[in-house]
Design a protein around this motif. Sequence first.
Motif, PDB file in Angstrom:
ATOM      1  N   UNK A 189       7.453  41.343 -35.138  1.00 17.15           N
ATOM      2  CA  UNK A 189       6.359  41.831 -34.291  1.00 17.15           C
ATOM      3  C   UNK A 189       6.527  41.373 -32.850  1.00 17.15           C
ATOM      4  N   UNK A 190       6.966  40.133 -32.661  1.00 20.28           N
ATOM      5  CA  UNK A 190       7.197  39.610 -31.317  1.00 20.28           C
ATOM      6  C   UNK A 190       8.247  40.459 -30.593  1.00 20.28           C
ATOM      7  N   UNK A 191       9.341  40.737 -31.272  1.00 20.92           N
ATOM      8  CA  UNK A 191      10.412  41.508 -30.641  1.00 20.92           C
ATOM      9  C   UNK A 191      10.015  42.971 -30.448  1.00 20.92           C
ATOM     10  N   UNK A 192       9.104  43.486 -31.282  1.00 24.10           N
ATOM     11  CA  UNK A 192       8.612  44.847 -31.091  1.00 24.10           C
ATOM     12  C   UNK A 192       7.802  44.958 -29.800  1.00 24.10           C
ATOM     13  N   UNK A 193       7.000  43.933 -29.495  1.00 24.72           N
ATOM     14  CA  UNK A 193       6.264  43.913 -28.226  1.00 24.72           C
ATOM     15  C   UNK A 193       7.240  43.944 -27.049  1.00 24.72           C
ATOM     16  N   UNK A 194       8.326  43.177 -27.160  1.00 27.44           N
ATOM     17  CA  UNK A 194       9.331  43.159 -26.097  1.00 27.44           C
ATOM     18  C   UNK A 194       9.977  44.530 -25.925  1.00 27.44           C
ATOM     19  N   UNK A 195      10.231  45.223 -27.022  1.00 29.64           N
ATOM     20  CA  UNK A 195      10.832  46.555 -26.952  1.00 29.64           C
ATOM     21  C   UNK A 195       9.918  47.535 -26.220  1.00 29.64           C
ATOM     22  N   UNK A 196       8.621  47.437 -26.486  1.00 30.11           N
ATOM     23  CA  UNK A 196       7.667  48.315 -25.808  1.00 30.11           C
ATOM     24  C   UNK A 196       7.664  48.072 -24.304  1.00 30.11           C
ATOM     25  N   UNK A 197       7.738  46.815 -23.895  1.00 34.91           N
ATOM     26  CA  UNK A 197       7.766  46.487 -22.474  1.00 34.91           C
ATOM     27  C   UNK A 197       9.045  46.992 -21.809  1.00 34.91           C
ATOM     28  N   UNK A 198      10.171  46.877 -22.509  1.00 40.00           N
ATOM     29  CA  UNK A 198      11.433  47.368 -21.955  1.00 40.00           C
ATOM     30  C   UNK A 198      11.387  48.867 -21.718  1.00 40.00           C
ATOM     31  N   UNK A 199      10.826  49.598 -22.674  1.00 37.18           N
ATOM     32  CA  UNK A 199      10.690  51.049 -22.508  1.00 37.18           C
ATOM     33  C   UNK A 199       9.755  51.396 -21.352  1.00 37.18           C
TER      34      UNK A 199
END
Length: 454
Positions: free
Chosen positions: A428-438
């Motif tokens: 979940x932590x890394x999913x939040x990071x992916x959203x920010x990168x996009x």
Amino acid sequence: MHPRTDASIWSPEYVWVTIGAVALIFLAAMQALAVTTVMPVVSADLDGDALYAVAFAGTLATSVIGMVAAGAWSDRSGPRGPLYVSVALFVIGLVIAGLATTMPMLVVGRLVQGLGTGGQTVALYVVVARVYPPATHGRVFAAFSAAWVVPSLIGPFLAGAVAEYLHWRWVFLGVAVLTAVAFAMVALRLHHTPLHTDEPSEGGRRAVAARLACAVALALGALGLSLAGEAAGWAPGVVAASVVVIALAARPLLPRRTLLSGRGLPSVILMRGLIAGALFGAEIYVPYLLIADYDFSPTWAGLGLTAAALLWAASAYVQGRFGDRIGNRRITLIGTTLLLSAVLSAAATAAWHLSPVVLIAGWALAGAGMGLMYPRLTVLTLAYSTPQNQGFNSSALSISDAIGASAAIAAMGLTFVALAGTSAAFPAVFAVAAALALAGLIPGLRLGHASERR
């Protein structure tokens, strides 16, 4: 000061300024990599799991105050004074953290340290703007990124070894001693270098005071967001109030239309915050994952960050040499793709318990992407600036860094704590990071061109 436009950053007239500035970046890099590596050990020793994210987010939050103060001070009378005071605060914060006997005391040290790191960053950016010709700015910031090479090779491993075989306190105290020694040399080199401008800022004391008040409010909002998990049933209200405070306090500290991704400088500033949030928010969980799920020692967990730091420096070199040829749009697309690939590989590793090699190799892509984007955004910020607003714009860039990273770390911390004990916490932590990168693609495709090609 009106330097030659054909000079190298290593020519006699610039060499000592270059060495001094790179030395400060080197020590900041050593400290950042060391703390990221050893914080899981510190948290366990001080029984501070609940404040794990706050120890990172708090430093970023208070750095905003240092950034604003240093930016205003630099615009009015030059960056020498702000740089000296900032380094002193950085050392004091390290000493407090190194002597901490409880997690709250360590967090206090990190808050003081944040004041110093924020001011130091802005002051160094203004030093670059005042001393070097625009044509060399890309090479200066590439040199700053290259100053991470040695720390990336030995920093995480050394920090882990120090924590494992001596004590984690020396990770803080050792850097404090080295910084004090190095700064004594740097101060002598900068003492006779002209850093003033013939066109000082016209902003009055009231304007500066208003910006400082906003910076304090912003820091409090970020801290509130970080600590929302401790509010139990009040947590949703604390989160909502903190977000509102951050949004309102940030507006006067950033160029107009930044939050709307206005074309040009506003998008430069916004993109920096989004990618900083994605990278730094996720990065603190990489060694955590290696220690918690793969039984890595602190020494070997630190090596998980080495490849990323090395590729960051290599990509920064490429940007410094060929950034104009590659172009801002391509840098955005390539850099974002690399960053997104890194956080998705981390999420996949955590979700399916893949080999740690996948995590370490995948995370290296984050460094490659950030090495392209990070210094490029700094070059664009200075290219969009004038002598009257170099301090404001430089502080805005760093403030965006701090807002993005601290808010992301706080959000990821809340997510991690809410899912603690389940297999979904790290993914979940890394999913939040992916959203920010996009999300970084939105301003990244609206960067425009200033005078960075001079």
